[in-house]
Design a protein around this motif. Structure first.
Motif, PDB file in Angstrom:
ATOM      1  N   ASN A 435      17.918   5.860  18.263  1.00  0.00           N
ATOM      2  CA  ASN A 435      18.894   5.501  17.233  1.00  0.00           C
ATOM      3  C   ASN A 435      20.049   4.689  17.818  1.00  0.00           C
ATOM      4  OD1 ASN A 435      19.948   5.675  14.537  1.00  0.00           O
ATOM      5  ND2 ASN A 435      21.499   7.052  15.414  1.00  0.00           N
ATOM      6  N   ASN A 439      20.943   0.862  16.842  1.00  0.00           N
ATOM      7  CA  ASN A 439      22.295   0.533  16.348  1.00  0.00           C
ATOM      8  C   ASN A 439      22.928  -0.574  17.185  1.00  0.00           C
ATOM      9  OD1 ASN A 439      22.461   2.144  14.145  1.00  0.00           O
ATOM     10  ND2 ASN A 439      23.548   3.825  15.160  1.00  0.00           N
ATOM     11  N   ALA A 440      22.745  -0.458  18.531  1.00  0.00           N
ATOM     12  CA  ALA A 440      23.329  -1.465  19.434  1.00  0.00           C
ATOM     13  C   ALA A 440      22.702  -2.828  19.169  1.00  0.00           C
ATOM     14  CB  ALA A 440      23.128  -1.041  20.882  1.00  0.00           C
ATOM     15  N   ALA A 443      23.961  -4.213  15.956  1.00  0.00           N
ATOM     16  CA  ALA A 443      25.341  -4.701  16.063  1.00  0.00           C
ATOM     17  C   ALA A 443      25.393  -6.051  16.777  1.00  0.00           C
ATOM     18  CB  ALA A 443      26.190  -3.676  16.808  1.00  0.00           C
ATOM     19  N   ASP A 471      27.111  -1.353  24.798  1.00  0.00           N
ATOM     20  CA  ASP A 471      26.552  -2.646  24.390  1.00  0.00           C
ATOM     21  C   ASP A 471      27.623  -3.725  24.434  1.00  0.00           C
ATOM     22  OD1 ASP A 471      28.000  -2.858  21.858  1.00  0.00           O
ATOM     23  OD2 ASP A 471      26.734  -1.193  21.182  1.00  0.00           O
ATOM     24  N   GLY A 475      31.858  -4.409  18.569  1.00  0.00           N
ATOM     25  CA  GLY A 475      32.720  -3.237  18.520  1.00  0.00           C
ATOM     26  C   GLY A 475      32.850  -2.681  17.110  1.00  0.00           C
ATOM     27  N   ILE A 476      33.553  -1.547  17.003  1.00  0.00           N
ATOM     28  CA  ILE A 476      33.680  -0.889  15.690  1.00  0.00           C
ATOM     29  C   ILE A 476      35.149  -0.956  15.260  1.00  0.00           C
ATOM     30  CG2 ILE A 476      33.354   1.290  14.425  1.00  0.00           C
ATOM     31  CD1 ILE A 476      31.319   2.000  16.684  1.00  0.00           C
ATOM     32  N   LEU A 484      32.229   7.569  11.468  1.00  0.00           N
ATOM     33  CA  LEU A 484      30.914   7.186  12.018  1.00  0.00           C
ATOM     34  C   LEU A 484      29.854   8.278  11.891  1.00  0.00           C
ATOM     35  CD1 LEU A 484      31.656   5.227  15.299  1.00  0.00           C
ATOM     36  CD2 LEU A 484      30.926   4.351  13.102  1.00  0.00           C
ATOM     37  N   PHE A 489      27.182   7.286   5.987  1.00  0.00           N
ATOM     38  CA  PHE A 489      28.149   6.205   6.257  1.00  0.00           C
ATOM     39  C   PHE A 489      27.403   5.068   6.962  1.00  0.00           C
ATOM     40  CE2 PHE A 489      30.868   3.875   9.182  1.00  0.00           C
ATOM     41  CZ  PHE A 489      31.765   3.345   8.261  1.00  0.00           C
ATOM     42  N   THR A 491      27.459   0.510   7.491  1.00  0.00           N
ATOM     43  CA  THR A 491      28.049  -0.797   7.162  1.00  0.00           C
ATOM     44  C   THR A 491      26.925  -1.838   7.026  1.00  0.00           C
ATOM     45  OG1 THR A 491      28.311  -1.286   9.493  1.00  0.00           O
ATOM     46  CG2 THR A 491      30.231  -0.348   8.374  1.00  0.00           C
ATOM     47  N   THR A 498      20.559   3.689   6.490  1.00  0.00           N
ATOM     48  CA  THR A 498      20.642   4.878   5.623  1.00  0.00           C
ATOM     49  C   THR A 498      21.955   5.615   5.852  1.00  0.00           C
ATOM     50  OG1 THR A 498      19.578   6.189   7.331  1.00  0.00           O
ATOM     51  CG2 THR A 498      18.154   5.211   5.641  1.00  0.00           C
ATOM     52  N   GLY A 499      22.566   5.359   6.986  1.00  0.00           N
ATOM     53  CA  GLY A 499      23.819   6.061   7.312  1.00  0.00           C
ATOM     54  C   GLY A 499      23.552   7.467   7.807  1.00  0.00           C
ATOM     55  N   LEU A 500      22.275   7.726   8.191  1.00  0.00           N
ATOM     56  CA  LEU A 500      21.960   9.081   8.661  1.00  0.00           C
ATOM     57  C   LEU A 500      21.786   9.148  10.183  1.00  0.00           C
ATOM     58  CD1 LEU A 500      19.475  10.198   5.883  1.00  0.00           C
ATOM     59  CD2 LEU A 500      21.699  11.189   6.374  1.00  0.00           C
ATOM     60  N   SER A 503      24.720  10.764  12.175  1.00  0.00           N
ATOM     61  CA  SER A 503      24.973  12.159  11.792  1.00  0.00           C
ATOM     62  C   SER A 503      23.808  13.049  12.238  1.00  0.00           C
ATOM     63  CB  SER A 503      25.258  12.276  10.298  1.00  0.00           C
ATOM     64  OG  SER A 503      24.093  12.076   9.572  1.00  0.00           O
ATOM     65  N   THR A 526      30.799  -1.520  22.425  1.00  0.00           N
ATOM     66  CA  THR A 526      30.911  -0.112  22.060  1.00  0.00           C
ATOM     67  C   THR A 526      30.195   0.731  23.109  1.00  0.00           C
ATOM     68  OG1 THR A 526      30.881  -0.771  19.749  1.00  0.00           O
ATOM     69  CG2 THR A 526      30.438   1.547  20.208  1.00  0.00           C
ATOM     70  N   PHE A 528      28.783   4.760  23.698  1.00  0.00           N
ATOM     71  CA  PHE A 528      28.555   6.130  23.224  1.00  0.00           C
ATOM     72  C   PHE A 528      28.345   7.000  24.455  1.00  0.00           C
ATOM     73  CE2 PHE A 528      27.761   3.941  19.290  1.00  0.00           C
ATOM     74  CZ  PHE A 528      28.179   4.841  18.313  1.00  0.00           C
TER      75      PHE A 528
HETATM   76  P1  ADP Z   1      22.890   3.218   9.981  1.00  0.00           P
HETATM   77  O1  ADP Z   1      22.444   2.736  11.298  1.00  0.00           O
HETATM   78  O2  ADP Z   1      21.809   3.534   9.054  1.00  0.00           O
HETATM   79  O3  ADP Z   1      23.946   2.370   9.362  1.00  0.00           O
HETATM   80  P2  ADP Z   1      24.177   5.158  11.555  1.00  0.00           P
HETATM   81  O4  ADP Z   1      24.727   6.549  11.269  1.00  0.00           O
HETATM   82  O5  ADP Z   1      23.240   5.111  12.687  1.00  0.00           O
HETATM   83  O6  ADP Z   1      23.605   4.595  10.232  1.00  0.00           O
HETATM   84  O7  ADP Z   1      25.350   4.213  11.875  1.00  0.00           O
HETATM   85  C1  ADP Z   1      26.471   4.235  11.054  1.00  0.00           C
HETATM   86  C2  ADP Z   1      27.293   2.970  11.253  1.00  0.00           C
HETATM   87  O8  ADP Z   1      27.873   2.979  12.535  1.00  0.00           O
HETATM   88  C3  ADP Z   1      26.550   1.704  11.263  1.00  0.00           C
HETATM   89  O9  ADP Z   1      26.311   1.216   9.936  1.00  0.00           O
HETATM   90  C4  ADP Z   1      27.420   0.749  12.062  1.00  0.00           C
HETATM   91  O10 ADP Z   1      28.381   0.188  11.225  1.00  0.00           O
HETATM   92  C5  ADP Z   1      28.100   1.656  12.978  1.00  0.00           C
HETATM   93  N1  ADP Z   1      27.553   1.562  14.355  1.00  0.00           N
HETATM   94  C6  ADP Z   1      26.732   2.431  14.952  1.00  0.00           C
HETATM   95  N2  ADP Z   1      26.475   2.025  16.214  1.00  0.00           N
HETATM   96  C7  ADP Z   1      27.149   0.868  16.422  1.00  0.00           C
HETATM   97  C8  ADP Z   1      27.283  -0.048  17.534  1.00  0.00           C
HETATM   98  N3  ADP Z   1      26.661   0.141  18.688  1.00  0.00           N
HETATM   99  N4  ADP Z   1      28.050  -1.142  17.352  1.00  0.00           N
HETATM  100  C9  ADP Z   1      28.711  -1.337  16.172  1.00  0.00           C
HETATM  101  N5  ADP Z   1      28.642  -0.510  15.121  1.00  0.00           N
HETATM  102  C10 ADP Z   1      27.836   0.578  15.223  1.00  0.00           C
END
Ligand code: ADP
Length: 542
Positions: A435, A439-440, A443, A471, A475-476, A484, A489, A491, A498-500, A503, A526, A528
């Motif tokens: 995951n 996400n990386a 982004a 990555d 950035g966020i 987050l 949630f 973007t 799905t925003g899952l 979480s 960003t 983690f």
């Molecule tokens: P999804 O990937 O379905 O959107 P996530 O819970 O995995 O749901 O991520 C939630 C939000 O966190 C993402 O929509 C994104 O905006 C932000 N995000 C997560 N990881 C990163 C990242 N490495 N760089 C920028 N934004 C990130």
């Protein structure tokens, strides 16, 4: 004491501090004592001076009276009246002589006088000329006598000399005196003491003025000495105490003396130093306490937030589990039957085949969401074994590398070789790492680099494995940071996210007893950080 201090001191005396001023009391007491002492002293000097004056006048007037008697003696023997009168006239010109009378005895008639007015007047026994013998003693005094008489404002010194009947008198041819008669007459010389009294008055005035000036001068000197030695330092002390009571603990008294005042100043200085140290200590304690309270308040706030979050997740999880369970069976049916229909359709029926493929694709997407929901609700079973985190990471990288999404993404690893195993579910951890990688890549728009590193750290007196995913994405934004890990949630555009993911990852890591944190610098990238606890009795990998 300089003139300004003295002026302010005097002003103080005259103003509010007059009544209770120690200096005033001291000066008054000493001044009064001084006045009494010096008054007595000057009084004694005046009395003594007066006595000396009288003594001196007495000896002078006595000699003068004797001289008058002697110069008249011969004229009286010859009964030379004109010479007697002439002599008396000359005598009366001498300063201080009021008059000279010669009385006959016993009738008291004035026979000769320097003042014609008295001639033939008669003296009584109480008169000044007769008083010496006819006074208390009632006995003839054969010697000269004197006394001081006061008449209205003037004083007189009176000399009386008895004129005794001597052989020369009763044998004289010129006039006859009875042989048996003892006293022929009395010579009275009266001297005015006005000049003397005037001098005395001047002397008294001079003594009084010089006495007052001396006392005043002494009092001023006393004030100055008192101010320098006692009152001035006391004012400084009082002022210093007032400053200390207002909180100025840096103030030190600059009195370097070895007496009691110096002792007091030194005691005061050491007291303020002690007070200052105590205050600083108290202030430090207060600051420490404040910091501690702030820290605890923050911890409580975070705990509360965590609790609310957990509560929210729990109820959401229960609902998600119910929904997923209900949807899973019909979806499986749809996918199965869609596959069966696809097999039955002839290859030339392209349109229906394409429609069926869309149905299968969408149904599989739904099933993926349901899987996510089940993961979020932790309804999926977990099997915990000894897991090597580095192996799980390498396996995950192996899966994603073949996907088109990662063709332009560079994955760098820096994995610590000495990591101990942890107890965990390898497939769930793989889901978390996957995951984070997806996400990386999302982004970074599928191009950039991801650095993965692992290390062993000590946290809360226990060993932990820290895994970092960094990555080079955009950035966020700050405002998203708190949300987050909230379920749903995202973007990402509808249909893509799905925003899952985060979480569910958060839930899995929590379930492993660890935590997941994020640090992001907008425009730079960003990171983690996942921390997983290492069991206490582990075997270190060689
Ligand atoms: P999804 O990937 O379905 O959107 P996530 O819970 O995995 O749901 O991520 C939630 C939000 O966190 C993402 O929509 C994104 O905006 C932000 N995000 C997560 N990881 C990163 C990242 N490495 N760089 C920028 N934004 C990130």
């Amino acid at each position: 004491m300089n003139s300004r201090d003295f002026l302010s001191f005097t002003k103080d005396l005259l103003k509010k501090k007059t009544k209770n001023s120690l200096s005033l009391k001291l000066i008054l007491a000493i001044g009064v004592l001084l006045l009494i002492g010096s008054g007595f002293f000057w009084y004694m000097i005046i009395i003594r001076g007066e006595q000396e004056f009288i003594k001196y006048s007495l000896s002078f007037y006595e000699g003068y009276s004797e001289m008058i008697e002697k110069s008249l003696e011969k004229h009286m023997l010859y009964n030379d009246r004109s010479s007697i009168n002439e002599t008396l006239k000359k005598v009366s010109t001498v300063v201080d002589i009021a008059f000279v009378n010669i009385y006959s005895h016993p009738n008291g008639v004035v026979r000769f006088s320097s003042n014609k007015r008295f001639i033939d007047s008669t003296a009584t026994t109480s008169s000044s000329a007769c008083f010496a013998c006819h006074g208390k003693r009632k006995k003839l005094i054969e010697k000269a006598s004197w006394f001081v008489e006061k008449k209205s404002a003037s004083r007189f010194m009176i000399f009386t000399r008895p004129i005794l009947n001597r052989p020369a008198c009763f044998n004289a041819v010129c006039h006859y005196h009875n042989k048996n008669k003892r006293l022929l007459g009395v010579l009275e010389a009266r001297y005015s003491l006005a000049r003397l009294d005037n001098k005395m008055k001047q002397q008294k005035l001079f003594t009084l003025v010089s006495g007052v000036i001396f006392t005043l001068f002494f009092c001023i000197i006393l004030c100055i000495v008192l101010w320098r030695i006692v009152i001035g330092p006391l004012y400084i002390l009082a002022d210093a105490l007032q400053r200390v009571s207002k909180g100025d603990l840096d103030f030190q008294i600059n009195i370097n003396r070895k007496d009691e005042i110096g002792m007091l100043a030194r005691a005061f200085n050491s007291m303020t130093r002690e007070l200052k140290t105590s205050r600083e200590r108290l202030e430090n304690w207060a600051k420490e306490l404040e910091r501690e309270v702030e820290k605890k308040t923050e911890e409580i706030r975070r705990g509360q937030e965590q609790l609310v979050h957990t509560e929210k997740l729990a109820s959401l999880g229960r609902m998600a589990a119910g929904v997923a369970h209900e949807l899973n069976s019909p979806l499986t049916g749809i996918v199965t039957f869609a596959h069966l229909m696809l097999k039955r359709l002839p290859p030339e029926n392209k349109m229906d085949r394409e429609d069926l493929e869309v149905i299968i694709e969408q149904a599989e997407r739904c099933s993926k969401i349901i899987k996510g929901l089940l993961g979020f609700s932790r309804a999926l079973p977990s099997e915990k074994t000894d897991v090597n985190v580095n192996d799980v990471i390498s396996h995950t990288i192996g899966i994603v590398r073949n996907q088109a999404k990662f063709h332009n993404v560079k994955i760098n690893t820096s994995l610590s070789p000495d990591l101990p195993d942890i107890r965990g579910d390898a497939s769930q951890l793989e889901q978390v790492f996957m995951n984070l990688l997806i996400n990386a890549a999302d982004a970074m728009n599928d191009r950039g680099s991801i650095n993965i590193s692992t290390r062993l750290i000590r946290e809360d007196d226990a060993d932990h494995i820290e895994i970092e995913f960094t990555d080079t994405g955009p950035g966020i934004p700050e405002e998203y940071m708190d949300r987050l890990f909230e379920p749903f949630f995202t973007t990402k555009p509808p249909g893509k996210g799905t925003g899952l993911g985060l979480s569910v990852s958060h839930g899995i890591i929590k379930k492993h007893g660890g935590n997941i944190r994020v640090k992001s610098t907008p425009g730079k990238g960003t990171s983690f950080f996942i921390r997983l606890p290492v069991p206490e009795n582990r075997d270190l990998k060689e």
